[in-house]
Design a protein around this motif. Structure first.
Motif, short mmCIF file in Angstrom:
data_model
loop_
_atom_site.label_atom_id
_atom_site.label_comp_id
_atom_site.label_asym_id
_atom_site.label_seq_id
_atom_site.Cartn_x
_atom_site.Cartn_y
_atom_site.Cartn_z
N HIS A 8 0.88 -1.18 0.00
CA HIS A 8 0.00 0.00 0.00
C HIS A 8 0.91 1.22 0.00
O HIS A 8 1.60 1.49 0.97
N LEU A 9 0.93 1.95 -1.12
CA LEU A 9 1.84 3.08 -1.30
C LEU A 9 1.18 4.39 -0.92
O LEU A 9 0.00 4.58 -1.16
N ASN A 10 1.97 5.29 -0.34
CA ASN A 10 1.46 6.57 0.13
C ASN A 10 2.07 7.72 -0.67
O ASN A 10 3.28 7.75 -0.87
N LEU A 30 -8.26 -0.85 -12.52
CA LEU A 30 -8.03 0.22 -11.56
C LEU A 30 -9.35 0.52 -10.88
O LEU A 30 -10.37 0.72 -11.54
N ALA A 31 -9.35 0.53 -9.55
CA ALA A 31 -10.50 0.96 -8.76
C ALA A 31 -10.01 2.10 -7.88
O ALA A 31 -8.92 2.00 -7.29
N TRP A 52 -8.71 5.95 -1.51
CA TRP A 52 -8.44 4.52 -1.60
C TRP A 52 -8.37 4.15 -3.06
O TRP A 52 -9.24 4.52 -3.84
N GLY A 53 -7.32 3.44 -3.45
CA GLY A 53 -7.20 3.00 -4.83
C GLY A 53 -6.38 1.73 -4.94
O GLY A 53 -5.56 1.44 -4.06
N VAL A 63 -1.49 -3.70 -6.19
CA VAL A 63 -0.89 -2.62 -5.42
C VAL A 63 -2.01 -1.67 -5.04
O VAL A 63 -2.98 -1.49 -5.78
N MET A 64 -1.91 -1.10 -3.84
CA MET A 64 -2.88 -0.11 -3.38
C MET A 64 -2.15 1.21 -3.19
O MET A 64 -0.93 1.23 -3.00
N ALA A 65 -2.90 2.32 -3.21
CA ALA A 65 -2.29 3.63 -3.01
C ALA A 65 -3.33 4.62 -2.53
O ALA A 65 -4.53 4.45 -2.78
N TYR A 66 -2.83 5.65 -1.84
CA TYR A 66 -3.70 6.77 -1.49
C TYR A 66 -2.88 8.03 -1.35
O TYR A 66 -1.66 7.98 -1.28
N ASP A 67 -3.59 9.17 -1.36
CA ASP A 67 -2.96 10.48 -1.17
C ASP A 67 -3.14 10.91 0.28
O ASP A 67 -4.27 11.05 0.76
#
Length: 138
Positions: A8-10, A30-31, A52-53, A63-67
């Motif tokens: 999970h990337l930030n 991509l969600a 959330w993505g 892979v997950m990521a958020y801002d």
């Protein structure tokens, strides 16, 4: 119960671009949920940032990521990754959450979230940040 762990990337404002890039490389779906989608906007200029993505491919890439919002401390390269545990059993996820929280610090209590029926975040006694959530179909 089945669980998966996911990187999970930030980011700060670059999560969508990063997810689009990883999708272009690995393929998959991509969600994404923005802060506006979740009715959780604290700074109007960040409404379209990703709360959330994820990108997930049939070949197994995920892979997950958020801002990270501006009201939360963020320094690129410092806590750039969370360990995400996604499962299908709420009772088992809650048990994992409580076990990891022993001697650690709960950041977000485990409860329903805009993208999951159950979500929680904690920093364990070793300083590792974990996010746990119940799998939801998109």
């Amino acid at each position: 119960m089945t669980i998966t762990t996911t990187t999970h990337l930030n980011f700060r404002g670059d999560a969508r671009a990063a997810l689009d890039f990883y999708r272009s490389v690995f393929g998959g779906e991509l969600a994404a949920l923005t802060y506006a989608d979740a009715h959780n906007v604290s700074e109007p200029t960040e409404a379209d940032w990703i709360m959330w993505g994820q990108v997930a491919s049939e070949e197994g890439f995920r892979v997950m990521a958020y801002d990270v919002p501006s009201h939360t401390a963020y320094e690129a390269g410092v806590i750039p990754v969370f360990v995400s545990v996604r499962g299908t059993d709420a009772t088992e996820l809650t048990r994992y959450f409580e076990g990891l929280a022993e001697g650690g610090e709960v950041v977000v209590p485990i409860a329903p979230a805009a993208w999951s029926p159950l979500y929680g975040m904690l920093r364990d006694r070793f300083g590792v940040t974990w996010v746990l959530d119940l799998e939801a179909s998109w």
